[in-house]
Write a protein that holds these residues in place. Structure first.
Motif, short mmCIF file in Angstrom:
data_model
loop_
_atom_site.label_atom_id
_atom_site.label_comp_id
_atom_site.label_asym_id
_atom_site.label_seq_id
_atom_site.Cartn_x
_atom_site.Cartn_y
_atom_site.Cartn_z
N ALA A 104 0.83 -1.20 0.00
CA ALA A 104 0.00 0.00 0.00
C ALA A 104 0.87 1.26 0.00
O ALA A 104 0.57 2.24 -0.69
CB ALA A 104 -0.92 0.00 1.21
N LYS A 105 1.94 1.23 0.79
CA LYS A 105 2.85 2.38 0.81
C LYS A 105 3.50 2.60 -0.56
O LYS A 105 3.66 3.73 -1.01
CB LYS A 105 3.93 2.16 1.86
N LYS A 106 3.85 1.48 -1.21
CA LYS A 106 4.47 1.58 -2.53
C LYS A 106 3.49 2.19 -3.53
O LYS A 106 3.86 3.08 -4.30
CB LYS A 106 4.90 0.18 -2.99
N LYS A 107 2.24 1.70 -3.50
CA LYS A 107 1.23 2.23 -4.42
C LYS A 107 0.93 3.70 -4.12
O LYS A 107 0.72 4.50 -5.04
CB LYS A 107 -0.04 1.40 -4.33
N ALA A 108 0.90 4.04 -2.82
CA ALA A 108 0.64 5.42 -2.45
C ALA A 108 1.75 6.33 -2.95
O ALA A 108 1.51 7.44 -3.44
CB ALA A 108 0.51 5.54 -0.93
N ALA A 109 2.99 5.84 -2.85
CA ALA A 109 4.12 6.63 -3.34
C ALA A 109 4.03 6.82 -4.85
O ALA A 109 4.29 7.93 -5.37
CB ALA A 109 5.44 5.94 -2.96
N GLU A 110 3.66 5.75 -5.56
CA GLU A 110 3.52 5.85 -7.01
C GLU A 110 2.39 6.82 -7.39
O GLU A 110 2.53 7.62 -8.31
CB GLU A 110 3.24 4.47 -7.60
N ALA A 111 1.26 6.70 -6.65
CA ALA A 111 0.13 7.59 -6.92
C ALA A 111 0.51 9.05 -6.64
O ALA A 111 0.14 9.97 -7.38
CB ALA A 111 -1.07 7.19 -6.07
N LYS A 112 1.26 9.26 -5.56
CA LYS A 112 1.70 10.61 -5.22
C LYS A 112 2.62 11.17 -6.30
O LYS A 112 2.52 12.34 -6.68
CB LYS A 112 2.43 10.58 -3.87
N LYS A 113 3.50 10.30 -6.81
CA LYS A 113 4.41 10.73 -7.86
C LYS A 113 3.64 11.09 -9.13
O LYS A 113 3.90 12.12 -9.77
CB LYS A 113 5.41 9.61 -8.16
N LYS A 114 2.66 10.24 -9.49
CA LYS A 114 1.86 10.51 -10.68
C LYS A 114 1.04 11.79 -10.50
O LYS A 114 0.89 12.57 -11.45
CB LYS A 114 0.93 9.33 -10.97
N ALA A 115 0.50 11.98 -9.28
CA ALA A 115 -0.28 13.18 -9.02
C ALA A 115 0.59 14.43 -9.14
O ALA A 115 0.17 15.46 -9.69
CB ALA A 115 -0.90 13.11 -7.63
N ALA A 116 1.83 14.32 -8.64
CA ALA A 116 2.75 15.45 -8.75
C ALA A 116 3.07 15.76 -10.21
O ALA A 116 3.12 16.92 -10.63
CB ALA A 116 4.03 15.16 -7.96
N GLU A 117 3.28 14.68 -11.00
CA GLU A 117 3.57 14.87 -12.43
C GLU A 117 2.37 15.49 -13.14
O GLU A 117 2.52 16.39 -13.98
CB GLU A 117 3.94 13.54 -13.07
N ALA A 118 1.16 14.98 -12.80
CA ALA A 118 -0.05 15.52 -13.43
C ALA A 118 -0.25 16.99 -13.05
O ALA A 118 -0.63 17.82 -13.88
CB ALA A 118 -1.27 14.71 -13.02
N LYS A 119 0.02 17.30 -11.79
CA LYS A 119 -0.11 18.69 -11.33
C LYS A 119 0.88 19.59 -12.06
O LYS A 119 0.54 20.70 -12.47
CB LYS A 119 0.13 18.76 -9.82
N LYS A 120 2.11 19.07 -12.24
CA LYS A 120 3.12 19.85 -12.93
C LYS A 120 2.71 20.11 -14.37
O LYS A 120 2.85 21.23 -14.89
CB LYS A 120 4.46 19.10 -12.89
#
Length: 285
Positions: A104-120
């Motif tokens: 779950a932590k791994k997926k959350a980290a990936e989701a956070k990274k994707k969200a940051a990229e999408a926000k950028k």
């Protein structure tokens, strides 16, 4: 009387055969007993004597206690086994929970990274769009100023533009012309063929079908019949700003798209109406 009659005889009386036999039997029995006793004594002296212990007899109460004790022991063993199984299950569940948490932590980290990229990306797109809006606004200001300087010389053209008839297929010719200019440069005051400003492109397009339009956007915005934006047809002239005071124009080409010489950054482009919603439209064909 004989002289010997009164003398007692020294001879013992005769015993009967039965008496002798009986005495012999008794004596033999005694000797036999002694012999057996002697033999027994010798045997006893040679072999140790084993003492036999008698076990107590179980009473009903003692049997019940034994049975109860056995039940308690069995229950304790079952309890220990159950506890061992529970401990094993708890350990397995804890291990699985640890694995799930890590996943779950791994997926959350990936989701956070994707969200940051999408926000950028969204921020970059927003900055780009803001820059384009600013560029369009600046260009419109320039167009508006240039239109004001040329309004006196083009004021009489508006009356003639509405009286000019159009030929069949003129709208298609206008649309084809403006689409062919997509990609060319924007230059303020240019009327083609290698560069255009917004009103110069519209004027050149309608010139292909024999219609003479005013040179500036303010006059072009009143050069035909006003039509609603929900009733557009290919070849209609779109304008931005008020009718008679427009600062930008373009040509509707159908399918919710328009072609216009937007600004020096984009040049002549084909865009959806949502890209820069117009204020109104006129129809001259």
């Amino acid at each position: 009387m004989s002289h010997t009659a009164h003398i007692r005889s020294h001879r013992k009386p005769r015993r009967s055969a039965s008496t002798i036999a009986m005495r012999a039997g008794v004596a033999g029995g005694v000797l036999s007993t002694l012999a057996v006793a002697g033999a027994s004594g010798s045997a006893n002296a040679a072999e140790p004597v084993t003492q036999t212990l008698e076990l107590p007899t179980l009473t009903a109460d003692l049997a019940a206690q034994v049975a109860q004790s056995a039940d308690v022991t069995q229950q304790a063993a079952a309890s220990y086994q159950l506890q061992a199984e529970r401990d094993a299950a708890a350990a397995k569940a804890a291990k699985q929970a640890k694995t799930d948490l890590a996943e779950a932590k791994k997926k959350a980290a990936e989701a956070k990274k994707k969200a940051a990229e999408a926000k950028k990306k969204a921020e970059e797109a927003e900055r780009k769009e803001a820059a384009e809006r600013a560029s369009r606004a600046a260009e419109r200001t320039t167009l508006s100023a240039s239109s004001d300087t040329g309004s006196s010389s083009t004021g009489t053209d508006s009356s003639t533009s509405t009286s000019t008839s159009t030929a069949t297929g003129s709208a298609a010719a206008v649309v084809s012309f403006v689409q062919a200019q997509v990609g060319k440069a924007y230059v303020s005051g240019a009327t083609g063929p290698s560069a255009y400003d917004c009103s110069g492109l519209v004027q050149a397009a309608f010139k292909q079908v024999g219609i003479s339009l005013p040179r500036v956007s303010q006059a072009q915005s009143t050069a035909g019949t006003q039509v609603g934006l929900d009733n557009l047809q290919p070849g209609d002239i779109l304008y931005w700003g008020g009718a008679g005071s427009a600062y930008h124009v373009g040509v509707y080409v159908g399918g919710g798209m328009f072609v216009g010489a937007q600004n020096s950054s984009t040049g002549v482009v084909e865009k959806p109406l949502s890209y820069d919603p117009p204020s109104g439209a006129v129809r001259v064909l």
